[in-house]
Design a protein around this motif. Structure first.
Motif, short mmCIF file in Angstrom:
data_model
loop_
_atom_site.label_atom_id
_atom_site.label_comp_id
_atom_site.label_asym_id
_atom_site.label_seq_id
_atom_site.Cartn_x
_atom_site.Cartn_y
_atom_site.Cartn_z
N HIS A 139 0.83 -1.20 0.00
CA HIS A 139 0.00 0.00 0.00
C HIS A 139 0.87 1.26 0.00
CE1 HIS A 139 0.59 -1.12 4.32
NE2 HIS A 139 0.92 0.15 4.39
N ASN A 140 0.28 2.37 -0.37
CA ASN A 140 0.98 3.65 -0.39
C ASN A 140 0.67 4.45 0.87
OD1 ASN A 140 2.09 3.30 -3.03
ND2 ASN A 140 0.10 3.85 -3.92
N ILE A 141 1.72 5.01 1.46
CA ILE A 141 1.55 5.89 2.62
C ILE A 141 1.08 7.26 2.13
CG2 ILE A 141 2.70 6.95 4.60
CD1 ILE A 141 2.59 3.95 4.85
N ASP A 142 0.12 7.84 2.83
CA ASP A 142 -0.41 9.15 2.44
C ASP A 142 0.73 10.17 2.32
OD1 ASP A 142 -2.97 10.94 2.28
OD2 ASP A 142 -1.59 12.00 3.63
N VAL A 181 -2.42 16.06 14.95
CA VAL A 181 -1.91 17.40 15.18
C VAL A 181 -2.64 18.09 16.32
CG1 VAL A 181 -1.06 17.73 12.83
CG2 VAL A 181 -3.43 18.33 13.39
N ASP A 182 -3.84 17.60 16.66
CA ASP A 182 -4.65 18.26 17.67
C ASP A 182 -4.71 17.53 19.01
OD1 ASP A 182 -5.50 20.29 15.87
OD2 ASP A 182 -6.90 18.86 14.98
N LEU A 210 -7.04 4.52 13.45
CA LEU A 210 -5.83 4.69 12.64
C LEU A 210 -6.17 5.54 11.43
CD1 LEU A 210 -4.12 1.18 12.71
CD2 LEU A 210 -3.34 3.27 13.83
N ASP A 211 -5.37 6.57 11.20
CA ASP A 211 -5.68 7.54 10.15
C ASP A 211 -4.42 7.83 9.34
OD1 ASP A 211 -6.01 10.79 9.47
OD2 ASP A 211 -7.82 9.59 9.20
N ASN A 212 -4.61 8.39 8.15
CA ASN A 212 -3.46 8.63 7.28
C ASN A 212 -2.66 9.87 7.68
OD1 ASN A 212 -5.21 10.63 6.43
ND2 ASN A 212 -5.55 9.76 4.40
N GLN A 213 -3.05 10.53 8.77
CA GLN A 213 -2.25 11.63 9.31
C GLN A 213 -1.96 11.43 10.79
OE1 GLN A 213 -3.27 15.67 8.14
NE2 GLN A 213 -4.13 14.94 6.23
N ASN A 234 0.05 2.09 8.33
CA ASN A 234 -0.14 3.24 7.44
C ASN A 234 0.14 4.57 8.13
OD1 ASN A 234 -0.66 2.95 4.70
ND2 ASN A 234 -2.77 2.27 5.04
N ILE A 235 1.12 4.61 9.02
CA ILE A 235 1.44 5.83 9.75
C ILE A 235 2.52 6.60 8.99
CG2 ILE A 235 2.43 6.73 11.89
CD1 ILE A 235 1.15 4.36 13.34
N PRO A 236 2.25 7.86 8.62
CA PRO A 236 3.18 8.59 7.76
C PRO A 236 4.31 9.32 8.48
CG PRO A 236 1.20 9.87 8.07
CD PRO A 236 0.99 8.57 8.80
N VAL A 237 4.21 9.48 9.80
CA VAL A 237 5.23 10.23 10.54
C VAL A 237 5.64 9.43 11.77
CG1 VAL A 237 5.80 12.34 11.78
CG2 VAL A 237 4.30 12.45 9.77
N VAL A 238 6.95 9.20 11.92
CA VAL A 238 7.50 8.52 13.09
C VAL A 238 8.49 9.48 13.75
CG1 VAL A 238 8.85 6.58 13.95
CG2 VAL A 238 7.21 6.23 12.08
N VAL A 239 8.27 9.74 15.03
CA VAL A 239 9.10 10.67 15.79
C VAL A 239 9.67 9.93 17.00
CG1 VAL A 239 9.17 12.89 17.00
CG2 VAL A 239 7.58 12.57 15.09
#
Length: 282
Positions: A139-142, A181-182, A210-213, A234-239
């Protein structure tokens, strides 16, 4: 903080005084619980329709939220792709979870069983190649741009720390959180860093959150295995508060994931994917 997650033990506390003498005191300490979890799979044979039952693995973990751990683990191995792929999880027997898969789920047991190793630090053993990972998850990551601000990013380490009740009590656990983000969607703690990630992903998969952001925040370093779990979810950001490994960076580039390490209150390093950041600050 569940009472199953920690234990009281006796300790001897030594302290060197300014006068050069040794002060010894007996007291109690709180330590994190570590116990084995036996995961047993139940599924239907595609040829005969007969229900099969086999132990999948034993992992050392901190008791609590075992159903979340198992759900996230099965997702990371691509055994399931949706919460509905699991018919039910029974954790009635002490230190055992019986997982009943939906009738349509099929997999190669011999291939699957070779990947598992029974210890708390285990990851996706035998899948340490980014090319193999790309074949497993297609699958493609957002790739939406400019949605995570610098201020929001810098606040994550504090937000994660505020939710680490077990770490505050014991100093002996890893934690993982998933944020938007919120808001903070979930934080989980465990003696094994892989387990903490499985628990937080499994919880949100069960709750369809689980969401694409989503943003995965880690209390330590970033390994290949933890990046694989982000890919599966499908997580687009890892910190992370710690450093990434070379393979973690390779996975980030392969799947176009924003990978950030050494995040603190004021600084961070971007290893890939800065296009998701809003760089202009007010």
């Amino acid at each position: 903080m569940s009472s199953m997650s920690y234990q009281y033990v006796n300790r001897q506390r030594y302290r060197l005084t300014p006068e050069g003498t040794v002060d010894l005191r007996l007291s109690e300490d709180i330590v994190i619980s570590e116990e084995p979890l036996n995961i047993v799979l139940h599924w239907n044979c595609p040829k005969t329709g007969k229900q099969l039952e086999k132990p999948l693995m034993v992992t050392m973990r901190t008791p609590g939220q075992d159903a979340f751990l198992v759900t996230g683990l099965l997702l990371s191995y691509a055994i399931i792709h949706h919460a509905a792929d699991i018919e039910k999880i029974s954790c009635e027997e002490h230190n055992q979870c019986d997982v009943y898969l939906d009738k349509h789920i099929q997999f190669d047991w011999k291939s699957l069983s070779r990947q598992f190793v029974s210890h708390s630090g285990c990851g996706i053993c035998g899948a340490n190649d980014v090319k193999k990972l790309a074949h497993t998850f297609t699958h493609n990551i957002d790739d939406k741009t400019h949605w995570l601000s610098i201020n929001q990013l810098l606040s994550l380490s504090t937000k994660l720390r505020e939710q680490q009740a077990l770490f505050t009590a014991t100093g002996g656990v890893h934690s993982a959180g998933i944020f938007t983000v919120d808001s903070c969607l979930s934080v989980q703690e465990d003696v094994g860093r892989h387990n903490a990630v499985d628990k937080v992903i499994g919880e949100l998969l069960q709750q369809s959150l689980l969401d694409n952001q989503n943003i995965l925040m880690l209390s330590g370093r970033v390994s290949f295995e933890l990046m694989q779990k982000a890919v599966a979810a499908n997580i687009p950001v890892v910190v992370a508060i710690g450093a990434p490994s070379s393979l973690a960076v390779s996975v980030a580039k392969q799947f176009n994931i924003t990978l950030i390490g050494f995040v603190s209150e004021y600084t961070f390093n971007v290893y890939h994917g800065d296009f998701r950041l809003i760089k202009a600050q007010c």
